[in-house]
Design an enzyme around this catalytic site. Structure first.
Site, PDB file in Angstrom:
ATOM      1  CD  GLU A 105     -10.804  64.454  41.410  1.00  0.00           C
ATOM      2  OE1 GLU A 105     -11.629  64.031  42.108  1.00  0.00           O
ATOM      3  OE2 GLU A 105     -10.044  64.412  40.703  1.00  0.00           O
ATOM      4  CD  GLN A 126     -19.003  62.826  46.848  1.00  0.00           C
ATOM      5  OE1 GLN A 126     -19.915  61.821  46.710  1.00  0.00           O
ATOM      6  NE2 GLN A 126     -17.904  63.779  46.307  1.00  0.00           N
ATOM      7  NE  ARG A 161      -9.237  58.009  45.529  1.00  0.00           N
ATOM      8  CZ  ARG A 161      -9.318  57.761  46.288  1.00  0.00           C
ATOM      9  NH1 ARG A 161     -10.115  56.499  46.429  1.00  0.00           N
ATOM     10  NH2 ARG A 161      -8.347  58.173  47.209  1.00  0.00           N
ATOM     11  CB  CYS A 162     -12.820  61.290  37.525  1.00  0.00           C
ATOM     12  SG  CYS A 162     -12.394  61.451  36.462  1.00  0.00           S
TER      13      CYS A 162
END
Lengths: 174, 797
Positions: B742, B224, B371-372
């Site tokens: 998120e 990523q 996701r945070c």
């Protein structure tokens, strides 16, 4: 078509090889394969059809779903030798040269994909459903796709995509 | 004056639900994921992993593996050590073993690698490696880690006499203590946020391709953050940076799992350098689930000081986080426990104090931001569970208690209890939209009526204020590299354009959305803009995509570079119109003469002039680059409300309705934003309902495949009702956007848990730890008690 391994040993006879015949996306093929070769690897590496993805290796995620004689099968847990004499369809066979399959259109129209990794398997499982049931309910779609995992979309738009495709398919037959 | 501006929606600008351009390849099976890439002469690598959680390595005998035909190389820790690569630095200033030398410290740890002609041969050869282990007691939670006489997991480190990684605190202790003295009521809550795995369907992998002739190393990698990887390879392997090219091809989901540097990447690179051939490593699912970045695994303990009219006076929190064997949190803040202290940002609370301790255990390295935005999920979960408990202790209505304590619309900018500066929001309005959508008042009546018939209905509210879009560079960096991002825009002479950014999408639709920002700023139709990301040789330097930072940071850079282009185009327009620059006005897609609006030139005509008819002295071309360092985080807000029915006989609970009200500022592509929200809600449901990874007392990972690690399918995932009525633009973002990827995963879990706890109202159940499995809920109902999900302690049984 054949799979070539480097001849790195004097005793190459130790790896048994089976010769199989099958049809993939309408094309007839012959392959020589190790009996332990997975169908997903025959498709991805042997035939370079990389649209069939591998996610979990244990028949859970469904990313590798293809159709064998029209039935959805997770190709990571089927041996290549088992398709001898059978017919395989993959995502690459969904569209014609100029026209997309309604499922492909539906997934784009309804934002039924994000990272795209589960999408080919999802569409193949949906195709098997629509081939049998051209007018499914939302619950029937959810049940038919319950062997395919998606981590991005939350499924709501996938269901809509399949409904979109079903409607278009029914319209084209009317 | 009749405008001749182009219609923004027609050209796919901001606000258009433009269909995604990346879909065209994905629906045809023509994506290009790492495992789809085949290079001439490519070899395959497989990893041998430790079966034990904690053991000394007595010997490794790879001689049988070397003898297998088709094997080219077997790598072990000792061989890595000769090149100073047995250990590597982590993103949190710790070290992590690449291949174990002295001990294995978690089940699944990398012990050896085989590189062979074929992955089947490589796997065979891994089985032929004989490793002799001397088992050591395994530590599987922070309590064990801190017990007197506990074995020291990181005996490789100097100055590490125990298993504590950090003790950290933030906030106003004296003020908080004093506020607790004044409190009418003190409400307490203790809970465990279980370990979870982001688990994208695509596992991690890399193809390293070292070319001896050119000395260039190209690595295709599921990352990523390709530029961070390039920097890490340059610094760790001491290769010249211009000779390293990291290409992140299509990524089959990331969710934080693909931010860290994993041993497999390093081994494939070294193998390619040694063998001078491309080496492909593709992880299998078990390898992914047991060894790569876990998230959460934290014990949260807190209390809230309350006035009896409902005003929150202060909050105290303590966290015990389990980081596994190596402290490799992929988080760029200077704060040891990430942005945990964003907790209670939603509420106007004068005093707060947080203490945090992190420990090593014999588990895989944890602490990725699934996701945070770096522990915000845990912070918001605790916030909303604590608020529910407090309202309940006071006998107040859940919605009224929240509304009373919300930060008010005209209180912004607002200093949060722990010192962040939030800048915008309409919290009460979002709550009102949500309550109306769920039909709050009638639901309470239905709930009471159903209770009489023995049916347990519940309603859960959760709100979240998420700090998204690191950085600013004053407070956020990774290994010293500041958290900015970038965009590079080249407008060709025909007015078509190529846009590159330092972000890297994994399904968020960057190729679609980024072009819409250019369309908004320049009036160039979105379909005329191609977007590329992920190749460090072509993309401008950026910090990648995670923590919902792409739109807040790279998206801002795209707007800024477009404005640079427009400034130059204005000069070209003045030249073409033969007027001074001051007399030129802009409307979307076109410059015109202020005094004669019909006389104008399009942006496309300006582009042509930049290559064919520029004024004397002007540098030709129409290209530019912008680096953007945001002045603050962005602060989206959301309200999630769920209604459930709990079956007291089985403990199974079903979602009746779920309403999501997200205020993420300006929505660039509403369709894509809604897709992000639905995905996040599903992960929230997953964490609340079924998804967790636990370990037995020996440190065996229970959840090493999708049979044991349950992810929701289309069948059980509920439907969601999304609301976008409330829009509070970000005051500092050039187009007013905030992060969104998120939010639902961060704020959602508490809504589900609060709903189930609400359904059990009156049974004396204050907490059930996630996931709310049927047996846990059944236990809570049947025995009328709290149910802890804390992992087992050795010797308990």
């Amino acid at each position: 078509m054949t799979i070539v391994y480097d001849d790195t040993s004097e005793d190459t006879g130790s790896v048994p090889v089976r010769r199989i015949k099958f049809t993939i996306n309408g094309k007839k093929k012959i392959a020589e394969v190790e009996p332990r070769l997975l169908l997903s690897h025959l498709i991805r590496r042997g035939l370079a059809l990389t649209g069939t993805h591998m996610g979990c290796d244990t028949t859970n995620c469904g990313a590798c779903t293809v159709l064998v004689d029209g039935k959805p099968v997770k190709s990571c847990t089927m041996l290549a030798v088992q398709v001898d004499g059978h017919e395989i369809s993959t995502v690459e066979g969904l569209s014609g040269p100029s026209e997309l399959h309604p499922l492909q259109e539906g997934f784009k129209e309804e934002h039924g994909l994000q990272c795209g990794f589960c999408t080919p398997g999802m569409m193949m499982a949906a195709k098997a459903l629509l081939d049998e049931n051209p007018n499914p309910t939302e619950d029937e779609i959810r049940w038919a796709l319950s062997g395919n995992l998606c981590r991005c979309t939350g499924y709501q738009n996938i269901v809509k995509s399949v409904l979109w495709a079903a409607e278009k398919l029914r319209g084209s037959e009317a | 004056m009749t405008t001749q501006a182009v219609d923004e929606i027609k050209i796919g600008g901001i606000g258009a639900s433009r269909k995604r351009v990346e879909d065209d390849r994905f629906i045809r099976g023509k994506g290009n994921y790492t495992d789809d890439i085949t290079l001439p002469g490519m070899l395959h690598m497989e990893i041998l992993r430790s079966p034990l959680a904690h053991a000394r390595i007595k010997s490794i005998d790879a001689s049988r593996a070397w003898e297998i035909p088709g094997v080219h190389l077997v790598l072990t820790g000792d061989m890595m050590a000769t090149r100073n690569l047995a250990w590597m630095p982590t993103l949190s200033y710790d070290t992590q073993a690449v291949l174990a030398t002295d001990k294995v410290r978690f089940q699944g740890q990398e012990v050896a690698c085989v590189i062979a002609d074929d992955p089947y041969i490589a796997k065979d050869a891994c089985e032929a490696i004989d490793v002799e282990y001397e088992p050591l007691p395994a530590i599987v939670n922070p309590t064990q880690a801190q017990a007197p006489g506990a074995p020291v997991i990181r005996d490789d480190k100097e100055n590490q006499p125990d298993n504590v990684i950090f003790d950290w605190e933030v906030g106003d202790k004296a003020g908080t203590d004093a506020a607790f003295e004044r409190a009418d009521v003190v409400s307490k809550l203790q809970l465990h946020y279980p370990r979870s795995h982001p688990s994208p369907i695509e596992c991690c992998g890399s193809i390293a391709d070292f070319n001896r002739a050119t000395s260039k190393l190209t690595v295709y990698m599921t990352t990523q953050a390709p530029h961070i990887i390039r920097a890490a390879v340059a610094l760790v392997a001491e290769l010249p940076e211009q000779m390293i090219r990291i290409i992140s091809p299509d990524i089959g989901g990331g969710f934080g799992n693909k931010v860290p540097v994993y041993p497999g990447y390093v081994c494939s690179i070294l193998a390619s350098i040694l063998l001078e051939r491309p080496v492909k490593w593709i992880e299998d699912k078990s390898g992914n689930l047991i060894s790569t970045g876990f998230a959460r695994d934290i014990y949260l303990d807190g209390e809230m000081a309350l006035r009896k009219d409902g005003k929150i006076l202060a909050v105290r929190m303590h966290t015990e986080s389990d980081h596994g064997a190596f402290f490799s949190d992929a988080q760029p803040s200077k704060f040891k426990i990430g942005l945990m202290h964003s907790a209670f940002a939603t509420y106007d609370i004068p005093f707060a104090h947080l203490t945090a301790r992190g420990t090593y255990t014999n588990k895989a390295p944890g602490g990725v931001a699934y996701r945070c935005s770096f522990r915000v999920t845990e912070a918001m979960f605790f916030q909303e569970r604590m608020v529910q408990a407090a309202a309940s202790d006071l006998g107040m209505d859940q919605a009224a208690f929240r509304r009373m304590n919300f930060v008010k619309d005209d209180d912004f900018p607002h200093r949060t209890p722990f010192g962040f500066l939030t800048d915008s929001g309409q919290y009460a309005k979002c709550l009102d939209v949500g309550l109306k959508a769920i039909d709050y008042d009638n639901f309470r009546a239905r709930q009471a009526e159903a209770r009489k018939r023995g049916k347990l209905l519940g309603l859960g509210i959760s709100t979240m204020t998420e700090p998204l879009g690191a950085g600013n560079s004053r407070e956020y960096d990774i290994l010293g590299i500041k958290m900015f991002d970038s965009a590079d825009l080249k407008v060709h002479m025909t007015g078509k354009a190529l846009l590159r950014t330092g972000a890297r999408g994994q399904g968020q639709g960057h190729e679609t959305t980024w072009a819409q920002i250019v369309a908004h700023e320049l009036g160039i139709p979105a379909e005329d803009v191609i977007v590329e990301e992920g190749d460090t040789d072509t993309a401008p330097f950026g910090m990648g995509t995670y923590a919902s930072r792409s739109t807040p940071v790279a998206g801002a850079a795209i707007a800024m570079v477009s404005r640079k282009i427009r400034a130059k185009a204005r000069k070209l327009a003045a030249h073409l119109l033969e007027v001074s620059e001051e007399d030129v006005e802009w409307e979307l897609g076109r410059f015109y003469v202020r005094s004669a609006p019909d006389r104008g030139v399009t942006i496309q005509e300006c582009a042509m002039a930049a290559y064919s008819n520029m004024p004397d002295g002007m540098e030709p071309g129409l290209e530019n680059t912008a680096y953007y360092d945001p002045p603050n985080l962005t602060w989206p807000f959301a309200v999630y409300i769920v209604t459930v029915e709990v079956d007291p006989e089985t403990g199974v609970w079903d979602v009746l309705n779920m309403v999501a009200v997200d205020d993420c500022g300006v929505r660039i592509n509403p369709m894509i934003v809604e897709g992000q929200i639905m995905g996040g809600l599903t992960e929230a449901y997953a964490m609340a309902n079924m998804q967790f990874i636990t370990f037995d007392a020996e440190g065996n990972c229970v959840g090493s495949n999708y049979m044991d690690y349950l992810l929701p399918t289309a069948w059980e995932t509920p439907g969601f009702e999304l609301h976008s009525e409330v829009v509070t633009p970000c005051p500092h973002h050039p187009i007013g956007a905030k992060g969104i990827g998120e939010c639902a995963a961060v704020g959602g879990p508490a809504a589900f848990v609060n709903a189930v706890i609400d359904a059990l109202d009156g049974l004396g159940v204050r907490n059930i730890d996630m996931p709310l499995l049927p047996d846990r809920v059944w236990e809570a109902v049947t025995y009328q008690r709290d149910v802890s999900g804390a992992p087992p302690v050795r010797g308990d049984e």
